[in-house]
Motif scaffolding. Structure first.
Motif, PDB file in Angstrom:
ATOM      1  N   ASP A   1       0.984  -1.245   0.047  1.00  0.00           N
ATOM      2  CA  ASP A   1      -0.040  -0.107  -0.176  1.00  0.00           C
ATOM      3  C   ASP A   1       0.891   1.162   0.162  1.00  0.00           C
ATOM      4  N   ARG A   2       0.455   2.334  -0.919  1.00  0.00           N
ATOM      5  CA  ARG A   2       1.540   3.447  -1.040  1.00  0.00           C
ATOM      6  C   ARG A   2       1.385   4.289   0.362  1.00  0.00           C
ATOM      7  N   ARG A   3       0.314   3.991   1.501  1.00  0.00           N
ATOM      8  CA  ARG A   3       0.373   4.655   2.686  1.00  0.00           C
ATOM      9  C   ARG A   3       1.279   3.792   3.728  1.00  0.00           C
ATOM     10  N   PHE A   4       2.073   3.006   3.297  1.00  0.00           N
ATOM     11  CA  PHE A   4       2.855   2.025   4.230  1.00  0.00           C
ATOM     12  C   PHE A   4       4.211   2.614   4.186  1.00  0.00           C
ATOM     13  N   VAL A   5       4.786   3.064   5.434  1.00  0.00           N
ATOM     14  CA  VAL A   5       5.770   3.776   5.523  1.00  0.00           C
ATOM     15  C   VAL A   5       7.049   2.839   5.914  1.00  0.00           C
ATOM     16  N   GLU A   6       7.764   2.707   5.010  1.00  0.00           N
ATOM     17  CA  GLU A   6       8.911   1.750   5.228  1.00  0.00           C
ATOM     18  C   GLU A   6      10.039   2.008   6.305  1.00  0.00           C
TER      19      GLU A   6
ATOM     20  N   SER B   1       8.512   1.383   9.569  1.00  0.00           N
ATOM     21  CA  SER B   1       8.244   0.126   9.822  1.00  0.00           C
ATOM     22  C   SER B   1       9.712  -0.386  10.384  1.00  0.00           C
ATOM     23  N   ARG B   2      10.812  -0.056   9.822  1.00  0.00           N
ATOM     24  CA  ARG B   2      12.129  -0.622   9.985  1.00  0.00           C
ATOM     25  C   ARG B   2      12.574  -0.167  11.413  1.00  0.00           C
ATOM     26  N   GLY B   3      12.206   1.310  11.804  1.00  0.00           N
ATOM     27  CA  GLY B   3      12.538   1.766  13.166  1.00  0.00           C
ATOM     28  C   GLY B   3      11.574   0.690  14.253  1.00  0.00           C
ATOM     29  N   LEU B   4      10.306   0.453  13.951  1.00  0.00           N
ATOM     30  CA  LEU B   4       9.811  -0.273  15.056  1.00  0.00           C
ATOM     31  C   LEU B   4      10.287  -1.796  15.107  1.00  0.00           C
ATOM     32  N   ASN B   5      10.768  -2.290  13.941  1.00  0.00           N
ATOM     33  CA  ASN B   5      11.372  -3.699  14.034  1.00  0.00           C
ATOM     34  C   ASN B   5      12.507  -3.635  14.732  1.00  0.00           C
ATOM     35  N   VAL B   6      13.321  -2.427  14.667  1.00  0.00           N
ATOM     36  CA  VAL B   6      14.520  -2.360  15.649  1.00  0.00           C
ATOM     37  C   VAL B   6      14.240  -2.617  16.894  1.00  0.00           C
ATOM     38  N   LEU B   7      13.004  -1.714  17.478  1.00  0.00           N
ATOM     39  CA  LEU B   7      12.723  -2.145  18.748  1.00  0.00           C
ATOM     40  C   LEU B   7      12.043  -3.466  19.222  1.00  0.00           C
ATOM     41  N   ARG B   8      11.414  -3.999  18.223  1.00  0.00           N
ATOM     42  CA  ARG B   8      10.978  -5.384  18.517  1.00  0.00           C
ATOM     43  C   ARG B   8      12.085  -6.392  18.552  1.00  0.00           C
ATOM     44  N   ALA B   9      13.386  -5.954  18.236  1.00  0.00           N
ATOM     45  CA  ALA B   9      14.315  -6.908  18.329  1.00  0.00           C
ATOM     46  C   ALA B   9      14.804  -7.326  19.677  1.00  0.00           C
ATOM     47  N   PHE B  10      14.273  -6.382  20.547  1.00  0.00           N
ATOM     48  CA  PHE B  10      14.778  -6.584  21.991  1.00  0.00           C
ATOM     49  C   PHE B  10      13.663  -7.704  22.621  1.00  0.00           C
ATOM     50  N   ASN B  11      12.732  -7.856  21.707  1.00  0.00           N
ATOM     51  CA  ASN B  11      11.812  -9.237  22.277  1.00  0.00           C
ATOM     52  C   ASN B  11      12.568 -10.405  21.916  1.00  0.00           C
ATOM     53  N   GLU B  12      13.339 -10.339  20.878  1.00  0.00           N
ATOM     54  CA  GLU B  12      14.137 -11.808  20.301  1.00  0.00           C
ATOM     55  C   GLU B  12      15.298 -11.806  20.913  1.00  0.00           C
ATOM     56  N   GLY B  13      15.959 -10.988  21.556  1.00  0.00           N
ATOM     57  CA  GLY B  13      17.473 -11.113  22.217  1.00  0.00           C
ATOM     58  C   GLY B  13      17.474 -10.874  23.470  1.00  0.00           C
ATOM     59  N   SER B  14      18.518 -10.247  23.891  1.00  0.00           N
ATOM     60  CA  SER B  14      18.865  -9.934  25.330  1.00  0.00           C
ATOM     61  C   SER B  14      18.426  -8.715  25.651  1.00  0.00           C
ATOM     62  N   VAL B  15      18.734  -8.364  26.839  1.00  0.00           N
ATOM     63  CA  VAL B  15      18.209  -7.019  27.257  1.00  0.00           C
ATOM     64  C   VAL B  15      18.970  -5.954  26.557  1.00  0.00           C
ATOM     65  N   THR B  16      20.118  -6.036  26.215  1.00  0.00           N
ATOM     66  CA  THR B  16      21.097  -5.078  25.510  1.00  0.00           C
ATOM     67  C   THR B  16      21.674  -5.818  24.301  1.00  0.00           C
ATOM     68  N   LEU B  17      21.610  -4.942  23.198  1.00  0.00           N
ATOM     69  CA  LEU B  17      22.059  -5.578  21.801  1.00  0.00           C
ATOM     70  C   LEU B  17      22.744  -4.600  21.331  1.00  0.00           C
TER      71      LEU B  17
END
Length: 262
Positions: A13-18, A21-37
């Motif tokens: 969708d042209r309204r999707f801001v890539e 999305s990438r910035g939020l995925n960086v935040l979500r990375a802390f769910n997958e790894g350790s407390v510090t990354l």
């Protein structure tokens, strides 16, 4: 790599801001790894180029969503993320309406009662109530549960329509891989059948071998779906009691809460 789960065709969708999305995925990375990354670890988890990750972590740190540990040369979540989560939970009307009913259910059945919502491959506690003088199954708000093995996740999965259920099934299959997936899929398929027959789903030692749990989906007025659960140590509440009595009462409670929130 952390597979992304969006509504069908959302990324086209042209309204999707890539970049967002990438910035939020960086935040979500802390769910997958350790407390510090570090940036390299975040790049591995998200699949983003390291240069992109470096720009994202700098920006998120500047905005107060990450903090940087110079000694470790790594990042961790900061108070800005906590503030967003607190705002969401505080303004969740169904949570406020459900609390007294959950308290009564917990008291009568000697179980904990939880309210959860979905976050990709997990369900997150937004409320957890306990019976008096009982703290064995205290689940903190924000705690994540795996989708495939818990009653909360199975209830959510079973409530989905065919197309979104298939989309989630395929994503979970990729996440777990060939070795783990057959067992996880069997549990999800069993949950769909349980929900069709009884209106609830069970996890009898599947997530924690010492815990019996039932889950029921709740559909809110805005169309979103949550899961209401009850859980107890197996030595206090045997599986027969969860399956034959308490789970059926949970269906009634879920219906009452859904009506209140409509």
């Amino acid at each position: 790599m952390s597979k992304q789960i969006f509504p069908s065709d959302a990324t086209k969708d042209r309204r999707f801001v890539e970049s967002l999305s990438r910035g939020l995925n960086v935040l979500r990375a802390f769910n997958e790894g350790s407390v510090t990354l570090g940036n390299q670890e975040i790049a591995r988890i998200t699949g983003l180029p390291k240069a992109t990750v470096s720009r994202m972590t700098f920006t998120l740190t500047s905005l107060g969503y990450l903090s940087y540990n110079a000694r470790l040369e790594k990042y961790q979540l900061s108070s800005g993320v906590l503030a967003l989560g607190h705002a969401y939970v505080s303004n969740l009307r169904v949570r406020q309406l459900a609390q007294p009913y959950m308290d009564e259910f917990a008291r009568l059945n000697n179980t904990s009662v939880g309210l959860t919502c979905r976050d990709r491959f997990h369900m997150i506690y937004v409320e957890n109530r306990l019976p008096p003088e009982q703290s064995l199954l205290r689940m903190e708000i924000g705690l994540k549960l795996p989708m495939a093995t818990t009653a909360a996740g199975r209830a959510y999965y079973a409530s989905l329509q065919e197309d979104p259920r298939k989309e989630l099934l395929d994503a979970l299959a990729e996440r777990y891989g060939e070795a783990q997936w057959p067992e996880k899929r069997a549990g999800l398929e069993r949950a769909v059948e349980e929900y069709r027959q009884f209106g609830f789903c069970l996890s009898l030692g599947d997530w924690d071998r010492n815990v019996n749990t039932a889950g029921v989906p709740i559909t809110l007025a805005d169309g979103s779906t949550m899961a209401l659960t009850c859980a107890a140590p197996s030595y206090l509440v045997p599986l027969e009691k969860i399956r034959d009595s308490i789970a059926h009462q949970l269906v009634i409670l879920a219906s009452d809460i859904q009506s209140l929130a409509s």
